[in-house]
Design an enzyme around this catalytic site. Structure first.
Site, mmCIF file in Angstrom:
data_model
loop_
_atom_site.group_PDB
_atom_site.id
_atom_site.type_symbol
_atom_site.label_atom_id
_atom_site.label_comp_id
_atom_site.label_asym_id
_atom_site.label_seq_id
_atom_site.Cartn_x
_atom_site.Cartn_y
_atom_site.Cartn_z
ATOM 1 N N HIS A 86 -1.744 0.237 8.450
ATOM 2 C CA HIS A 86 -2.048 0.112 9.885
ATOM 3 C C HIS A 86 -3.529 0.335 10.203
ATOM 4 O O HIS A 86 -4.152 -0.477 10.887
ATOM 5 C CB HIS A 86 -1.164 1.064 10.689
ATOM 6 N N CYS A 146 8.487 2.570 11.436
ATOM 7 C CA CYS A 146 9.332 2.888 12.593
ATOM 8 C C CYS A 146 10.605 2.048 12.620
ATOM 9 O O CYS A 146 11.582 2.408 13.268
ATOM 10 C CB CYS A 146 8.551 2.658 13.879
HETATM 11 C C1 LIG Z 1 10.165 6.167 8.588
HETATM 12 C C2 LIG Z 1 8.894 6.235 9.386
HETATM 13 C C3 LIG Z 1 8.921 6.023 10.754
HETATM 14 C C4 LIG Z 1 7.745 6.102 11.502
HETATM 15 N N1 LIG Z 1 7.797 5.857 12.846
HETATM 16 C C5 LIG Z 1 6.662 5.895 13.585
HETATM 17 C C6 LIG Z 1 6.689 5.562 14.980
HETATM 18 O O1 LIG Z 1 7.736 5.223 15.543
HETATM 19 N N2 LIG Z 1 5.531 5.636 15.672
HETATM 20 C C7 LIG Z 1 4.350 6.002 15.079
HETATM 21 O O2 LIG Z 1 3.306 6.021 15.757
HETATM 22 N N3 LIG Z 1 4.289 6.310 13.743
HETATM 23 C C8 LIG Z 1 5.426 6.263 13.003
HETATM 24 N N4 LIG Z 1 5.382 6.569 11.663
HETATM 25 C C9 LIG Z 1 4.107 7.037 11.077
HETATM 26 C C10 LIG Z 1 3.247 5.869 10.671
HETATM 27 O O3 LIG Z 1 3.954 5.011 9.817
HETATM 28 C C11 LIG Z 1 1.972 6.357 9.974
HETATM 29 O O4 LIG Z 1 1.290 7.223 10.840
HETATM 30 C C12 LIG Z 1 1.121 5.152 9.616
HETATM 31 O O5 LIG Z 1 1.725 4.449 8.550
HETATM 32 C C13 LIG Z 1 -0.304 5.535 9.215
HETATM 33 O O6 LIG Z 1 -0.983 4.365 8.882
HETATM 34 P P1 LIG Z 1 -2.225 4.372 7.869
HETATM 35 O O7 LIG Z 1 -2.654 2.964 7.725
HETATM 36 O O8 LIG Z 1 -3.215 5.381 8.299
HETATM 37 O O9 LIG Z 1 -1.626 4.937 6.503
HETATM 38 P P2 LIG Z 1 -0.490 4.421 5.532
HETATM 39 O O10 LIG Z 1 0.569 3.713 6.289
HETATM 40 O O11 LIG Z 1 -0.091 5.602 4.728
HETATM 41 O O12 LIG Z 1 -1.217 3.346 4.611
HETATM 42 C C14 LIG Z 1 -2.177 3.702 3.666
HETATM 43 C C15 LIG Z 1 -2.390 2.538 2.717
HETATM 44 O O13 LIG Z 1 -3.406 2.894 1.799
HETATM 45 C C16 LIG Z 1 -3.049 2.447 0.491
HETATM 46 N N5 LIG Z 1 -3.744 3.308 -0.471
HETATM 47 C C17 LIG Z 1 -3.685 4.663 -0.595
HETATM 48 N N6 LIG Z 1 -4.511 5.080 -1.578
HETATM 49 C C18 LIG Z 1 -5.093 3.968 -2.096
HETATM 50 C C19 LIG Z 1 -6.040 3.746 -3.135
HETATM 51 N N7 LIG Z 1 -6.555 4.760 -3.838
HETATM 52 N N8 LIG Z 1 -6.410 2.478 -3.410
HETATM 53 C C20 LIG Z 1 -5.898 1.431 -2.703
HETATM 54 N N9 LIG Z 1 -4.996 1.587 -1.706
HETATM 55 C C21 LIG Z 1 -4.628 2.836 -1.411
HETATM 56 C C22 LIG Z 1 -1.522 2.592 0.463
HETATM 57 O O14 LIG Z 1 -0.953 1.744 -0.512
HETATM 58 C C23 LIG Z 1 -1.139 2.201 1.892
HETATM 59 O O15 LIG Z 1 -0.851 0.835 2.017
HETATM 60 C C24 LIG Z 1 6.525 6.450 10.872
HETATM 61 C C25 LIG Z 1 6.496 6.651 9.482
HETATM 62 C C26 LIG Z 1 7.656 6.528 8.742
HETATM 63 C C27 LIG Z 1 7.617 6.715 7.260
#
Ligand SMILES: Cc1cc2nc3c(=O)[nH]c(=O)nc-3n(C[C@H](O)[C@H](O)[C@H](O)COP(=O)(O)OP(=O)(O)OC[C@H]3O[C@@H](n4cnc5c(N)ncnc54)[C@H](O)[C@@H]3O)c2cc1C
Ligand SMILES: NC(=O)c1ccc[n+]([C@@H]2O[C@H](COP(=O)([O-])OP(=O)(O)OC[C@H]3O[C@@H](n4cnc5c(N)ncnc54)[C@H](O)[C@@H]3O)[C@@H](O)[C@H]2O)c1
Length: 448
Positions: free
Chosen positions: A12, A44
């Site tokens: 995200h 979600c």
């Molecule tokens: C079941 C569930 C339900 C949820 N429901 C909600 C909701 O209703 N509303 C809400 O606001 N939030 C919700 N969340 C929380 C939300 O999903 C997270 O806050 C969100 O995914 C954060 O996004 P991000 O991109 O920061 O991190 P992440 O989604 O954790 O993505 C990080 C990315 O970085 C990549 N990565 C990590 N390290 C490396 C590396 N060294 N090299 C290359 N790639 C790497 C990973 O593969 C991943 O694709 C939910 C989460 C879950 C699990």
């Protein structure tokens, strides 16, 4: 010459950053690396998919490698960035072939997110002990649920994921036990009357609640059979850990400054402690307007906004984050609860001279005989400064828009007194002449 921007992590926060850069019209070489095989999975939707409330996972993605490449990005999937040389401004990644290669950057955006907290307990590696974050985790669970002998599911953690999955597993006809070390469900988001309301809802649907219990160990022969807490033993065919997230920040070890839980410490511009290196989403801190301090709040909503801000600043357009209130919501068997800012117990813990007002009434005028539900509202404010610190609402009616107003009120430091007589329209189809927001606010004791 065109600038090189590298984005590590393309879920995200990473996708928001990439789209902001690609849509800017600037001449930038942008490269993304993600260790996973998919982009933009909406966790979600996981409970809705598992519980059969949606027909499949296709709609749970809003971007892809192809979509980003069509806009001009270089996207490396299944490619984990293994180290970063912050002085030489290069990243080292392991490609799908197993080879390593290096790439230089002018600006770097870390969007490596988080992983579920794992507990250092005996039995954690047994078969059918699940963590739920990735698309692949959901696929795994759904595959396992095809086994009709898998009847008893124990969920550890009654926060947002635990409660949502409890409903989903119950919809699949499973016996569900929900364990939490806290004394109530959703305890970091709501005060007691709201948690109790959700607990009644869960129990009414047959979910067994086991609060004030901490898991000591897991027992079984290859596959899990029992979850053992200090008080009881639960027969279990599948254990699902939903005990919160931990930021994935290994790449910055020893170089980037971190918060007490290990998240990258960032400024309002998503800058880390090293120039030209930004961090966004679950791997980074946020500024919490309710507590007026640096905080960690893992939400997709924060990830998207902070990804956009990181990209703007990396592009040289100074944009400050307005901060967050941790606004959130949940809907379980049609019981909807939303909250923003601090709960009363958290406000007191942080040292505020906190007070609250409560009110309960029907959403619409009493003479409307159908489609009219009760709403509970709870507003927390600071007695000395009068500042609204947080709010919670609960109903079967969709009260989500009201919490956005409270979110803005907390952000803008609106006083409880301002809320008392501000202009709210009245139309019986929508609300009451004496509406519950005004009525709650009017109860706040006047300044001594
Ligand atoms: C079941 C569930 C339900 C949820 N429901 C909600 C909701 O209703 N509303 C809400 O606001 N939030 C919700 N969340 C929380 C939300 O999903 C997270 O806050 C969100 O995914 C954060 O996004 P991000 O991109 O920061 O991190 P992440 O989604 O954790 O993505 C990080 C990315 O970085 C990549 N990565 C990590 N390290 C490396 C590396 N060294 N090299 C290359 N790639 C790497 C990973 O593969 C991943 O694709 C939910 C989460 C879950 C699990
Ligand atoms: N509707 C939404 O907005 C939504 C939905 C799902 C997830 N999320 C977000 O995703 C993140 C992760 O969700 P989550 O449900 O894993 O975390 P959470 O913080 O919502 O809940 C974790 C729960 O686990 C409990 N816990 C922690 N350690 C424990 C232990 N050892 N034994 C028993 N219980 C323990 C905590 O008391 C807490 O109730 C959160 O930031 C959450 O807000 C949001």
């Amino acid at each position: 010459m065109a600038q090189n921007i590298i984005v590590v992590g393309a879920n995200h926060a990473g996708t928001a950053a990439l789209n902001t850069i690609l849509d800017s019209g600037k001449d930038i070489n942008v490269t993304a690396f993600d260790a996973n095989s998919n982009i933009s999975f909406l966790g979600c939707g996981m409970a809705l998919w598992i519980g059969g409330q949606i027909s499949g996972p296709e709609g749970l993605f809003y971007s892809s490698r192809q979509a980003l490449e069509a806009k001009g990005a270089h996207v490396h999937m299944n490619t984990k960035v293994s180290s970063i040389d912050f002085e030489r401004k290069t990243i080292r990644a392991k490609c799908t072939t197993g080879d390593y290669y290096e790439q230089a950057f002018d600006k770097l955006i870390l969007a490596t997110g988080s992983m579920p907290v794992s507990l250092p307990i005996e039995g954690i590696d047994l078969h059918n002990v699940q963590f739920v974050k990735l698309y692949q985790n959901a696929e795994d669970v759904i595959h396992k649920l095809k086994n009709k002998n898998l009847k008893k599911i124990t969920i550890i953690g009654a926060g947002y994921i635990g409660v949502e999955l409890a409903e989903a597993f119950c919809r699949c006809g499973r016996e569900v036990t929900l364990i939490d070390s806290a004394s109530a469900c959703l305890s970091s988001y709501y005060d007691e009357p709201f948690s109790r309301k959700m607990e009644e809802n869960l129990e009414r649907h047959g979910i067994r609640l086991a609060f004030r219990e901490t898991v000591q160990r897991l027992e079984g022969h290859e596959t899990i059979q029992k979850v053992i807490t200090e008080k009881a033993s639960y027969d279990t065919d599948m254990a699902v850990f939903c005990a919160g997230f931990r930021p994935s920040t290994k790449l910055g070890d020893g170089v980037l400054e971190k918060f007490d839980n290990g998240a990258y410490l960032v400024s309002r511009r998503q800058e880390t402690s090293i120039p030209d290196v930004y961090a966004a989403g679950d791997c980074a801190t946020v500024y919490n307007n309710a507590s007026q301090r640096t905080d960690y709040i893992a939400l997709a909503s924060n990830a998207v906004r902070s990804g956009i801000i990181a990209a703007q600043n990396a592009l040289g357009v100074p944009v400050d984050s307005p901060g967050v209130q941790g606004s959130n919501g949940i809907s379980i068997w049609n019981l909807k609860m939303v909250s923003t800012g601090l709960s009363l117990k958290k406000a007191i813990r942080l040292g505020y001279d906190a007070a609250y007002v409560d009110y309960e009434d029907y959403q619409k005028a009493g003479f409307l005989e159908t489609d009219n539900q009760k709403v509970m509202i709870h507003i927390i404010y600071d007695k000395s400064s009068r500042r609204i610190l947080g709010a919670q609402l609960c109903s079967e009616y969709d009260i989500s828009m009201a919490i956005h107003m409270f979110s803005l009120a907390v952000q803008e430091q609106v006083s409880i007194d301002t809320l008392k007589l501000f202009d709210m329209f009245f139309l019986p189809h929508f609300n009451q002449p004496y509406n519950y927001i005004t009525m709650a606010a009017l109860q706040a004791e006047t300044r001594p």
